[in-house]
Design an enzyme around this catalytic site. Structure first.
Site, mmCIF file in Angstrom:
data_model
loop_
_atom_site.group_PDB
_atom_site.id
_atom_site.type_symbol
_atom_site.label_atom_id
_atom_site.label_comp_id
_atom_site.label_asym_id
_atom_site.label_seq_id
_atom_site.Cartn_x
_atom_site.Cartn_y
_atom_site.Cartn_z
ATOM 1 C CG HIS A 127 -2.161 0.880 1.070
ATOM 2 N ND1 HIS A 127 -1.903 2.319 1.221
ATOM 3 C CD2 HIS A 127 -3.413 0.763 0.650
ATOM 4 C CE1 HIS A 127 -3.197 3.037 1.115
ATOM 5 N NE2 HIS A 127 -3.951 1.856 0.623
ATOM 6 C CG ASP A 133 -8.381 -4.416 -2.850
ATOM 7 O OD1 ASP A 133 -7.555 -3.412 -3.064
ATOM 8 O OD2 ASP A 133 -9.404 -4.435 -2.797
#
Ligand code: SDX
Length: 431
Positions: A308, A366
């Site tokens: 991320h 996700d």
């Protein structure tokens, strides 16, 4: 904008320039470089915006080192555990948790806007049945501009409010229609007696031939997934909506631009790519092969659902989703789901591998969401449309904040030009 007491001094070409420093209520200070080019004749350079604050905002705060996500100051784990999606929508839109009366009124307004103009059904007929639902969503949401002319004047606060409610209310209906169209089943109209998440499941999974009762466990899991994906500061798709809106384009067109951006596998498309990756891995014994590929600089493969831009410790949403995956699969009696076993083993393997530790790569939002969505009966092609439904409130909230900001101006970045300098045209016979 916070007032500034501090400044930084830039020494350049024998001159000194004072850059004001703004201090936030949380997070790093920012250097105000708005006058830098006018004063010093230089641009800053930040492709990917790794060190750039594009705006000021009061909606969502992320601390990437602590793994903290706040919506209007409330931690995401508290909202996921104690609140529900439409209440979080109210919080994001209006800044405070609603009273019971305010919540009832808001939920009533959203519920009464869930149907779409009947003629919009015709849009779907133009798409191939095997079109990706995200392609359909981009097209149909953009086409909302062609139907809802009475809420496209962004200078009118009332029209901005109506457009916001319409987008939040109709996205589930349009996403469910995209799914039904892709499987050749008839569209299912929304029902006002169902809550937001239950209505979405009903529109996706019921058929005219028999009664459909929404499983409350799945409805709660669906609502929690919506809540966990609602907003996330200035991510790529939100920044797309803000930039598109800065030209004065109508909200439906701007949200369609955000949907297009979210579709990418590096962003919202990662939930579909992650489940497809878990299926490709298939069994725990193949994990080392994929870990090696993820580390191989010559292999473009990346572990989908990992890493991320902001979180360098843990994504708090992944933590909640991992718990939710355990709960949902156990309640559905499929706790021995092989994909979940592969995901958990992959997470543990990666978290103990120096490559992932050094690069601070952890499971993101996700990584686990796809496992839950597949257990709920959704095909992988519907994972990013579900992310789209959830994120619409974030896009709309950030859009409203920007449009109402008196400092709002069209976004127009510059560049580091490395092309040809001026040269004269050469006639073709001389080339
Ligand atoms: C979302 O921004 C948001 O808030 C997004 C989001 C939201 O709610 O809106 O949180 C939703 O988009 C989550 C992210 C979903 N994407 C994925 O899961 C795709 C896989 N992840 C990567 O593509 C990547 O981690 C990103 C895109 C998420 C972040 O990319 P960055 O910040 O630009 O980091 P990078 O690509 O520069 O990577 C840093 C290093 C690189 O190695 P070096 O060049 O330094 O040697 O880490 C490596 C990368 O090669 N790396 C990975 C990796 N992610 C980064 N290596 C293997 N597998 C990965 N997943």
């Amino acid at each position: 904008m916070t007032d500034t007491k501090k400044s930084a001094t830039l020494s350049l070409n024998g001159e000194s320039y004072e850059l004001p420093i703004f201090s936030p209520t949380a997070g790093p200070d920012v250097l105000d470089i708005r006058k830098l080019y006018a004063q010093a004749g230089v641009f800053t350079y930040d492709p990917g915006f790794t060190s750039t604050a594009s705006c000021d905002s009061t909606i969502t705060f992320i601390d990437g080192n602590k793994g903290e996500l706040l919506h209007r100051g409330y931690p995401i784990d508290q909202l996921a555990g104690k609140s529900h999606y439409l209440e979080v929508c109210y919080l994001l839109l209006y800044g405070e948790l609603p009273t019971a009366t305010q919540l009832e009124d808001f939920e009533g307004r959203v519920t009464r806007h869930t149907m779409v103009h009947e003629q919009m059904h015709n849009f779907f007929r133009g798409f191939r049945r095997d079109a990706h639902p995200m392609a359909t969503l981009v097209g149909v949401v953009g086409a909302m501009s062609a139907f809802y002319h009475d809420s496209t004047d962004i200078s009118d606060p009332w029209q901005r409010e109506v457009a916001s409610i319409r987008l939040i209310a109709k996205l589930p209906t349009i996403a469910a229609m995209a799914y039904k169209y892709s499987i050749g089943q008839p569209f299912v109209y929304p029902r006002n007696d169902l809550d937001y998440a239950a209505n979405f499941l009903h529109m996706c999974f019921s058929v005219p031939a028999e009664d459909y009762n929404v499983n409350p466990i799945l409805a709660r899991a669906m609502d929690r997934i919506f809540t966990l994906h609602a907003d996330h500061e200035q991510n790529a798709s939100t920044s797309t909506v803000r930039l598109a809106s800065s030209s004065g384009a109508n909200p439906f067109a701007c949200v369609a631009a955000g949907i297009a951006c979210l579709w990418g596998p590096a962003h919202g498309g990662a939930n579909q790519a992650c489940l497809e990756m878990l299926k490709e891995i298939g069994t725990v014994d193949r994990i080392p092969e994929f870990i090696a590929r993820a580390k191989d600089k010559n292999d473009p493969f990346r572990l989908m659902g990992f890493g991320h831009r902001v979180y360098k410790n843990t994504d708090p949403r992944a933590t909640v989703l991992k718990q939710s995956a355990d709960e949902v699969l156990e309640l559905l009696g499929i706790e021995d789901n092989p994909l979940l076993q592969v995901a958990k083993e992959l997470e543990q393997t990666a978290l103990h591998d120096p490559y992932f530790i050094d690069k601070k790569l952890f499971p993101n939002v996700d990584f686990y969401s796809g496992i839950i969505l597949e257990a709920m009966g959704f095909p992988t092609s519907m994972f990013t449309p579900i992310f789209t439904v959830a994120r619409t409130v974030g896009w709309v909230s950030q859009w409203k904040e920007m449009i109402a900001d008196p400092q709002n101006k069209i976004g127009r970045p510059r560049q580091l030009y490395l092309g040809e300098t001026t040269r004269n045209y050469t006639d073709i016979e001389n080339r």
